[in-house]
Design a protein around this motif. Structure first.
Motif, PDB file in Angstrom:
ATOM      1  N   GLY A 167       0.549  -1.149  -0.206  1.00  0.00           N
ATOM      2  CA  GLY A 167      -0.054   0.051  -0.053  1.00  0.00           C
ATOM      3  C   GLY A 167       0.727   1.481  -0.065  1.00  0.00           C
ATOM      4  N   ALA A 168       1.908   1.372   0.641  1.00  0.00           N
ATOM      5  CA  ALA A 168       3.026   2.429   0.908  1.00  0.00           C
ATOM      6  C   ALA A 168       3.275   2.770  -1.003  1.00  0.00           C
ATOM      7  N   GLU A 169       3.444   1.806  -1.509  1.00  0.00           N
ATOM      8  CA  GLU A 169       4.105   2.039  -2.767  1.00  0.00           C
ATOM      9  C   GLU A 169       2.933   2.614  -3.667  1.00  0.00           C
ATOM     10  N   VAL A 170       1.832   2.344  -3.419  1.00  0.00           N
ATOM     11  CA  VAL A 170       0.659   2.865  -4.303  1.00  0.00           C
ATOM     12  C   VAL A 170       0.495   4.341  -4.024  1.00  0.00           C
ATOM     13  N   ILE A 171       0.803   4.688  -2.819  1.00  0.00           N
ATOM     14  CA  ILE A 171       0.698   5.900  -2.337  1.00  0.00           C
ATOM     15  C   ILE A 171       1.739   6.674  -2.781  1.00  0.00           C
TER      16      ILE A 171
ATOM     17  N   PRO B 146      -3.390  14.394  -7.339  1.00  0.00           N
ATOM     18  CA  PRO B 146      -3.073  15.394  -6.067  1.00  0.00           C
ATOM     19  C   PRO B 146      -4.394  15.464  -5.068  1.00  0.00           C
ATOM     20  N   ASN B 147      -5.532  15.396  -5.605  1.00  0.00           N
ATOM     21  CA  ASN B 147      -6.618  15.553  -4.798  1.00  0.00           C
ATOM     22  C   ASN B 147      -7.211  14.314  -3.891  1.00  0.00           C
ATOM     23  N   THR B 148      -6.504  13.243  -4.222  1.00  0.00           N
ATOM     24  CA  THR B 148      -7.008  11.844  -3.643  1.00  0.00           C
ATOM     25  C   THR B 148      -6.010  11.564  -2.467  1.00  0.00           C
ATOM     26  N   LEU B 149      -6.943  11.302  -1.363  1.00  0.00           N
ATOM     27  CA  LEU B 149      -6.533  10.866  -0.069  1.00  0.00           C
ATOM     28  C   LEU B 149      -6.625   9.606   0.051  1.00  0.00           C
ATOM     29  N   PHE B 150      -5.667   8.726   0.976  1.00  0.00           N
ATOM     30  CA  PHE B 150      -5.620   7.385   1.350  1.00  0.00           C
ATOM     31  C   PHE B 150      -5.900   7.121   2.624  1.00  0.00           C
ATOM     32  N   LEU B 151      -6.819   6.215   2.928  1.00  0.00           N
ATOM     33  CA  LEU B 151      -7.166   5.787   4.197  1.00  0.00           C
ATOM     34  C   LEU B 151      -6.672   4.221   4.245  1.00  0.00           C
ATOM     35  N   ALA B 152      -5.696   3.788   4.813  1.00  0.00           N
ATOM     36  CA  ALA B 152      -5.391   2.437   5.006  1.00  0.00           C
ATOM     37  C   ALA B 152      -6.618   1.694   5.786  1.00  0.00           C
TER      38      ALA B 152
END
Length: 227
Positions: free
Chosen positions: A77-81, A87-93
């Motif tokens: 998942g870290a690599e995906v981020i 730029p407007n996308t937020l990531f929630l693990a």
């Protein structure tokens, strides 16, 4: 990549757009079925490479991201981020893992929160909305991992004490719970007060500390080891 349109995605401006990234189809299906109606799932992905492609193509507001994914360079998942261009996308693990290393790795990569798969559909939906609103969201027991990893900035003890002196004892209790990722309802239950009272205290805390969002409050509290 599953469930992806080839043309530009149709996004309802009245809904929060979401992409689900997880390599277990049963979990993806179950999560999709349990998310609130105001969350518009644009697509799904199962690997690092599929996830990057989905995020770049669909540009969702929030990505629900498992931390352990096949493919790519092994970074999950870290690599995906790190490799996504959105730029407007937020990531929630959203992961079954509650290991400190997993939590810290994905937060360092840029995730705005981390919740476990034991969360209900209602809790996940609420977390998505809160992340979209600028909050940092953590399952309560995971906030300490982030605190330990990022620590406090030296030389700020006196300033921190001055800032805390602006808050009443009850406001400090509410502040710590909210900064740890508790919802208003969870904080109310923990302190045996009403949700309305929690909302009033949070408004007072934000005003006194001159913050505009819970995300700023969480970052401030983490930086000063107040959790």
């Amino acid at each position: 990549m599953t469930d992806q349109p080839h043309d530009a995605p149709q996004q309802d401006r009245g809904q929060l757009t979401v992409v689900i990234v997880d390599d277990h189809s049963i979990f993806r299906s179950g999560l999709r079925a349990e998310l609130a109606p105001d969350l518009n799932v644009l697509g799904e992905a199962t690997t690092v490479d599929e996830a990057i492609s989905a995020v770049n193509q669909l540009q969702p507001r929030v990505v629900l991201l498992d931390v352990h994914l096949p493919g790519g360079n092994g970074g999950g998942g870290a690599e995906v981020i790190q490799r996504s261009v959105a730029p407007n996308t937020l990531f929630l693990a959203l992961s079954v893992s509650d290991a400190a290393d997993d939590v810290v790795r994905v937060i360092r990569a840029g995730a705005r929160g981390y919740i476990t798969k034991s969360s209900s559909g209602v809790e996940v939906s609420d977390a998505v909305r809160r992340v979209a609103d600028g909050d940092a969201v953590f399952s309560p027991r995971l906030a300490g991992f982030v605190l330990d990893a990022f620590g406090a900035v030296s030389g700020e003890t006196a300033q921190t004490n001055d800032e805390l002196d602006r808050l009443s004892a009850r406001e400090q209790e509410v502040m710590r719970l909210i900064a740890r990722g508790y919802s208003y309802k969870e904080a109310a239950a923990e302190l045996f007060i009403s949700v309305k009272t929690v909302e009033t205290h949070v408004s007072a805390v934000l005003r006194k500390l001159q913050f505009s969002s819970r995300h700023e409050l969480t970052a401030w509290a983490l930086e000063r080891k107040l959790l």
